[in-house]
Design an enzyme around this catalytic site. Structure first.
Site, PDB file in Angstrom:
ATOM      1  N   ASP A   1      37.356 -19.620 -22.248  1.00 29.89           N
ATOM      2  CA  ASP A   1      36.134 -19.058 -21.362  1.00 29.89           C
ATOM      3  C   ASP A   1      35.925 -17.266 -21.705  1.00 29.89           C
ATOM      4  O   ASP A   1      34.940 -16.653 -21.159  1.00 29.89           O
ATOM      5  CB  ASP A   1      36.462 -19.503 -19.955  1.00 29.89           C
ATOM      6  CG  ASP A   1      36.095 -20.622 -19.591  1.00 29.89           C
ATOM      7  OD1 ASP A   1      35.237 -21.373 -20.011  1.00 29.89           O
ATOM      8  OD2 ASP A   1      37.050 -21.153 -18.660  1.00 29.89           O
TER       9      ASP A   1
ATOM     10  N   ARG B   1      33.367 -21.747 -15.959  1.00 31.94           N
ATOM     11  CA  ARG B   1      33.373 -22.103 -14.326  1.00 31.94           C
ATOM     12  C   ARG B   1      32.636 -21.078 -13.504  1.00 31.94           C
ATOM     13  O   ARG B   1      31.873 -21.015 -12.752  1.00 31.94           O
ATOM     14  CB  ARG B   1      34.810 -22.311 -13.952  1.00 31.94           C
ATOM     15  CG  ARG B   1      34.899 -22.508 -12.586  1.00 31.94           C
ATOM     16  CD  ARG B   1      36.213 -22.728 -12.036  1.00 31.94           C
ATOM     17  NE  ARG B   1      36.882 -23.985 -12.699  1.00 31.94           N
ATOM     18  CZ  ARG B   1      36.930 -25.166 -12.022  1.00 31.94           C
ATOM     19  NH1 ARG B   1      36.268 -25.235 -10.964  1.00 31.94           N
ATOM     20  NH2 ARG B   1      37.550 -26.199 -12.556  1.00 31.94           N
TER      21      ARG B   1
ATOM     22  N   ARG C   1      16.100 -34.260 -22.026  1.00 34.11           N
ATOM     23  CA  ARG C   1      17.427 -34.960 -21.818  1.00 34.11           C
ATOM     24  C   ARG C   1      18.718 -33.848 -21.762  1.00 34.11           C
ATOM     25  O   ARG C   1      18.410 -32.644 -22.150  1.00 34.11           O
ATOM     26  CB  ARG C   1      17.616 -35.637 -23.297  1.00 34.11           C
ATOM     27  CG  ARG C   1      16.729 -36.718 -23.510  1.00 34.11           C
ATOM     28  CD  ARG C   1      16.556 -37.881 -22.636  1.00 34.11           C
ATOM     29  NE  ARG C   1      15.630 -38.874 -23.221  1.00 34.11           N
ATOM     30  CZ  ARG C   1      15.883 -39.744 -23.998  1.00 34.11           C
ATOM     31  NH1 ARG C   1      16.771 -39.757 -25.090  1.00 34.11           N
ATOM     32  NH2 ARG C   1      14.854 -40.907 -24.258  1.00 34.11           N
TER      33      ARG C   1
ATOM     34  N   HIS D   1      34.761 -31.390 -23.413  1.00 34.91           N
ATOM     35  CA  HIS D   1      35.970 -31.079 -24.217  1.00 34.91           C
ATOM     36  C   HIS D   1      35.934 -30.990 -25.682  1.00 34.91           C
ATOM     37  O   HIS D   1      36.951 -30.767 -26.499  1.00 34.91           O
ATOM     38  CB  HIS D   1      36.973 -32.400 -23.618  1.00 34.91           C
ATOM     39  CG  HIS D   1      37.621 -31.805 -22.339  1.00 34.91           C
ATOM     40  ND1 HIS D   1      36.918 -32.338 -21.162  1.00 34.91           N
ATOM     41  CD2 HIS D   1      38.752 -31.361 -21.786  1.00 34.91           C
ATOM     42  CE1 HIS D   1      37.446 -31.906 -20.062  1.00 34.91           C
ATOM     43  NE2 HIS D   1      38.502 -31.301 -20.512  1.00 34.91           N
TER      44      HIS D   1
ATOM     45  N   ARG E   1      37.011 -27.801 -26.781  1.00 32.81           N
ATOM     46  CA  ARG E   1      38.283 -27.398 -26.825  1.00 32.81           C
ATOM     47  C   ARG E   1      39.026 -27.991 -27.982  1.00 32.81           C
ATOM     48  O   ARG E   1      40.163 -27.480 -28.389  1.00 32.81           O
ATOM     49  CB  ARG E   1      38.910 -27.838 -25.603  1.00 32.81           C
ATOM     50  CG  ARG E   1      38.847 -27.419 -24.550  1.00 32.81           C
ATOM     51  CD  ARG E   1      39.860 -27.863 -23.158  1.00 32.81           C
ATOM     52  NE  ARG E   1      39.297 -27.545 -22.028  1.00 32.81           N
ATOM     53  CZ  ARG E   1      39.645 -26.194 -21.378  1.00 32.81           C
ATOM     54  NH1 ARG E   1      40.590 -25.446 -22.260  1.00 32.81           N
ATOM     55  NH2 ARG E   1      39.436 -25.765 -20.316  1.00 32.81           N
TER      56      ARG E   1
END
EC number: 2.7.1.90
Length: 341
Positions: A127, A171, A265, A271, A274
């Site tokens: 992030d 987040r 869509r 993930h 990551r």
């Protein structure tokens, strides 16, 4: 000297590069012994560890994830957690710890330092939201993965003349959304730092359709519509009090379809961001962090985190590293608005 190493929080490409740099310099320059604690802070809590030698790190530079595995364990949520860690370190003859992680992992590192344990921190988070460092490793790889996905989605969106909403991680900070959206030529970028107006988003989408283009909307998982609430996958909280976000992409795609009458869509990268091989930039940055973390241990300079300032690696207090999140400033976001629509 015997040094412990652990990786905490979410995994990301580049963790193994740090471990490799730490172990190689520590052994070849200082002659230290190394022990790797498994599963984040759970390792020193329970004594779950493994030796780390040169052979163990020889071929891990390009590997994603972490050979030590990770978890979101918070020892301060465990009865007697600090005393257990102190006992494990004493039993295993560990003189210092190098903790590789983000806000939560380094927050624990700061508290353990205050409680008398020698810890040096290394900043890791896709992030890029740690305020005391210009960049964290893992971010460049995550942005590259998201950008490639957006590039691929352009072709299928154009083929079917539909709107595609791409949900990326983020987040509280929208760095991945901002950078991948700009690099991927998105029509709209939505970040947690600035609540968005659904009518305005729909207007931008309709303008793209009027020009015979298919709009791509990139949205961070923590982005919020004006007057709306976070979209949760589950209301359960982890050991650091975080809920699992997710679903804003699907919600927004449904809103766009309902208001425009056009097919829309959602694609949730999750993930995927990551995983896999770290970029060259992240390999180099992670390696430099690892080398400087060893220097801090050698100097007995505990309670610090190695950080990138410009092109230099410096040391900052863990208290500074965890004081506040680095979020996208409004002026940076406004720079991108010229491309919207």
């Amino acid at each position: 000297m015997r040094v412990g190493v652990l990786t905490g929080g979410g995994d990301c490409p580049g963790l193994n590069a740090v471990i490799r740099a730490v172990v190689r310099k520590g052994i070849e320059v200082h002659g230290w012994d190394f022990v790797g604690f498994r599963n984040g802070w759970n390792g020193p809590l329970t004594g779950d560890s493994r030796p780390l030698g040169l052979n163990d790190v020889e071929d891990i530079l390009t590997r994603g994830g972490t050979i030590l595995r990770s978890s979101r364990t918070n020892p301060y949520k465990v009865d007697g957690g600090v005393d257990k860690i102190k006992q494990v370190l004493a039993d295993q003859g560990v003189d210092a710890l190098i903790a590789i992680g983000g806000e939560d992992t380094l927050g624990v590192a700061k508290r353990l330092t205050d409680d008398g344990i020698g810890v040096v921190g290394v900043p890791k988070t896709i992030d890029n939201d740690l305020g005391a460092t210009d960049y964290t490793f893992g971010f460049d790889t995550a942005v590259s993965i998201a950008t490639e996905a957006i590039d691929r989605l352009h072709t299928t969106a154009e083929s079917h003349h539909r709107a595609l909403v791409v949900e990326v991680m983020g987040r509280h900070a929208g760095w991945i959304a901002l950078h991948s959206g700009l690099a991927g030529g998105a029509s709209v970028i939505l970040v947690p730092e600035r609540h968005f107006n659904v009518d305005q988003v729909v207007s931008w989408v309709e303008r793209r359709f009027e020009k015979e283009f298919a709009p791509i909307i990139v949205v961070a998982e923590g982005a919020l519509p004006e007057g709306g609430e976070e979209k949760l996958l589950t209301g359960e909280k982890d050991a650091f009090g975080h809920v699992r976000l997710g679903g804003i992409g699907t919600w927004l795609a449904d809103e766009i379809a309902h208001r425009t009458g056009k097919e829309s869509r959602a694609v949730v990268l999750g993930h995927v961001q990551r995983g896999g091989t770290p970029t060259a930039y992240d390999r180099v940055l992670a390696t430099r962090f690892g080398l400087h973390a060893v220097d801090a241990v050698a100097d007995g300079d505990f309670g610090v985190m190695v950080a990138l300032k410009g092109t230099d690696i410096v040391r900052v207090k863990l208290s500074e590293a965890t004081a506040e999140l680095k979020t996208v400033p409004v002026e940076r976001y406004q720079e991108a608005e010229v491309f919207f629509g």
